[in-house]
Design a protein around this motif. Structure first.
Motif, PDB file in Angstrom:
ATOM      1  N   THR A  43       5.339   3.268   7.480  1.00 38.77           N
ATOM      2  CA  THR A  43       4.119   3.999   7.129  1.00 38.77           C
ATOM      3  C   THR A  43       2.931   3.048   7.007  1.00 38.77           C
ATOM      4  O   THR A  43       1.841   3.324   7.524  1.00 38.77           O
ATOM      5  N   THR A  47      -0.373   3.046   9.494  1.00 39.88           N
ATOM      6  CA  THR A  47      -1.681   3.261   8.870  1.00 39.88           C
ATOM      7  C   THR A  47      -2.618   2.097   9.172  1.00 39.88           C
ATOM      8  O   THR A  47      -3.761   2.283   9.591  1.00 39.88           O
ATOM      9  N   TYR A  88      -2.281  10.175   8.264  1.00 41.12           N
ATOM     10  CA  TYR A  88      -3.049   8.925   8.234  1.00 41.12           C
ATOM     11  C   TYR A  88      -4.069   8.896   7.096  1.00 41.12           C
ATOM     12  O   TYR A  88      -4.165   7.915   6.356  1.00 41.12           O
ATOM     13  N   HIS A  91      -2.520   8.346   3.600  1.00 43.12           N
ATOM     14  CA  HIS A  91      -1.957   6.995   3.453  1.00 43.12           C
ATOM     15  C   HIS A  91      -3.074   5.952   3.368  1.00 43.12           C
ATOM     16  O   HIS A  91      -3.008   5.009   2.591  1.00 43.12           O
ATOM     17  N   MET A  92      -4.099   6.146   4.172  1.00 48.02           N
ATOM     18  CA  MET A  92      -5.215   5.196   4.176  1.00 48.02           C
ATOM     19  C   MET A  92      -5.947   5.245   2.827  1.00 48.02           C
ATOM     20  O   MET A  92      -6.337   4.211   2.283  1.00 48.02           O
TER      21      MET A  92
END
Ligand SMILES: Nc1nc2c(ncn2[C@@H]2O[C@H](COP(=O)(O)OP(=O)(O)O)[C@@H](O)[C@H]2O)c(=O)[nH]1
Ligand SMILES: [Mg+2]
Length: 471
Positions: A43, A47, A88, A91-92
């Motif tokens: 992950t 990302t 995305y 997670h970012m």
């Protein structure tokens, strides 16, 4: 058998034609698979890769970015309507928010499409406009690749293998007792099947915590939306001769076969078979920290996982691939920011040695392979400290548990990987020459300048190997 083979062959060839048509006449698509065991860093890798392709200031070694040929990069709706999108944005936000933290772990396959507008190289470069290249990134658990081996095993064979393997593992004690008390000959009851499956899943979870990675069926630990369904409700039982037709053993066997045809095969056909480039992430440092037995288990599991990239070995896979193959495979030791750069070469050497067995045997059917040490998100800075008169190359970061800054000297990795892999093969309980430390560092708070992605180690080189030739 024959009908199944034909149906698989036909659907694959229709799709293959589709792929080719869009490649030749429209816009090329690169399907990049990202895999690795749980917690290997998939992950975080995806990302940070996406963030660093959107803002390319830290990607000088990706040639197209370094040369300024990437005119634009943007996220697009992904082309596969039934596949979950890689989240995305969430997670970012976790990694780069005001209180940065590592993203939650994900449990299934997901995908994201990033499109790049690239100016052509060479003499004609100035004459024609930029072309669009789509990068489809597919995140899937490495555990699922282990299931490929199940396709060639009957329920009786798989059960026997698992029971032999767990016979000496303390974490398996509860399940062993439970299985010993259950007769496969008794009438089938759903409650028994569920209790056994729960017991076996609990063993798998315990085994994973203990650092083992030979954990099939892969979907038991990452069930996704299939949780509780019959295909995930079975467990190994000792072989039975002439098991009664309505008995527990027969039903377990039926479910095991359903798992193979309804879970394992569709994954390989719909996702795996379409991958062009692959990165396999490995938390080698984490395994070294846990000790020789974990390293040996990791080495063996990697060999099993990598078996999926030698399709000649497996009849089902050869059939659905129809000659298509993964063109490049990168083996990346992740979380290299736990080490001072003076030791990165050694970590790469260990990574190479870990996959050597599997790589030597068939060289992955002609795929180009490469090993490197990376950190998708650099959470530390380097620091050289003096301790008892000696200078030590350390890294410093903020600890996840306390939020305090701490310096880590992780220990010195050996120059020769055999110094780790031999004691691991020999089944030693501890490392003889040293102790390897690791710390849970939190991601550092970031102040990114415009055009800059999050800090990393060699993510640009990884991207150059994986997709650079197609940009
Ligand atoms: N220091 C450091 N830790 C990392 C890095 N990548 C992953 N991690 C750690 O490894 C954990 C698992 O990463 P994740 O990407 O969720 O793994 P996945 O299960 O393979 O998707 C994270 O929660 C972090 O603690 C990295 O580049 N640097
Ligand atoms: Mg993940």
């Amino acid at each position: 058998m024959v009908i199944g083979a034909m149906a698989e062959g036909v659907s694959r060839s229709v799709e293959a034609v589709g792929d080719r048509v869009s490649e030749t006449f429209f816009e090329p698509v690169i399907r990049l698979g990202v895999t690795g065991l749980a917690r290997s860093g998939k992950t975080v890798f995806i990302t940070s890769l996406v963030a660093n392709l959107l803002d390319r200031g830290r990607m000088p070694q990706l040639a197209a970015a370094g040369d300024g040929r990437i005119a634009a990069a943007y996220l697009q709706p992904q082309p596969d309507d039934t596949m979950p999108r890689f989240d995305y944005e969430t997670h970012m936000a976790a990694l780069t928010g005001a209180e940065p933290h590592w993203p939650d772990s994900t449990r299934s396959v997901s995908q994201l499409r990033l499109s790049l507008k690239v100016r052509p190289t060479g003499l004609l470069g100035g004459l024609s406009g930029p072309r669009t290249v789509h990068l489809d990134i597919v995140d899937y658990p490495g555990e699922w690749l282990l299931d490929l081996g199940l396709l060639e095993k009957s329920y009786a064979e798989w059960s026997q293998e698992v029971l032999d393997r767990i016979a000496s593992r303390p974490v398996a004690e509860d399940f062993r007792t439970q299985a010993a008390q259950m007769s496969g000959r008794r009438d089938w009851e759903e409650a028994d099947a569920q209790a056994l499956a729960r017991g076996f899943t609990a063993y798998l979870e315990g085994a994973r915590k203990a650092g083992f990675s030979d954990l099939t069926p892969g979907r038991f630990l990452l069930p996704g939306e299939m949780e509780g369904s019959p295909v995930l409700t079975f467990a190994p039982l000792p072989p039975e001769r002439d098991a009664p037709r309505r008995g527990l053993w027969r039903e377990m066997e039926r479910r095991y076969e359903a798992y193979k045809s309804k879970v394992v095969k569709p994954f390989f056909r719909d996702h795996f078979a379409r991958i062009d480039r692959q990165v396999v992430l490995v938390d080698a440092l984490g395994a070294i920290h846990k000790g020789p037995q974990t390293v040996e288990d990791l080495r063996r599991t990697m060999a099993d996982i990598l078996g999926a990239f030698r399709p000649g070995r497996n009849a089902f896979l050869s059939r659905i691939l129809m000659g298509k193959r993964v063109e490049k495979i990168l083996f990346a030791a992740t979380k290299a920011d736990h080490l001072h750069h003076s030791q990165h070469g050694r970590l790469t050497g260990i990574m190479q040695a870990l996959v050597r067995d599997a790589a030597d045997r068939a060289n992955f059917a002609g795929a180009k392979t490469h090993a490197m040490a990376i950190a998708a998100l650099r959470a530390t800075v380097e620091e050289t400290m003096t301790y008892e008169g000696e200078s030590l190359d350390c890294v410093r970061g903020r600890l996840m548990e306390t939020g305090k800054l701490a310096a880590l000297y992780p220990g010195e990795l050996p120059e020769d990987p055999a110094r780790l892999l031999n004691p691991a093969r020999a089944g030693e309980a501890q490392w003889l020459d040293g102790d390897y430390q690791i710390m849970g560092f939190a991601p550092a708070p970031l102040r990114l300048k415009p055009g800059e992605g999050p800090p990393h180690i060699r993510l640009d080189q990884a991207a150059q190997f994986l997709i650079g030739d197609r940009l």
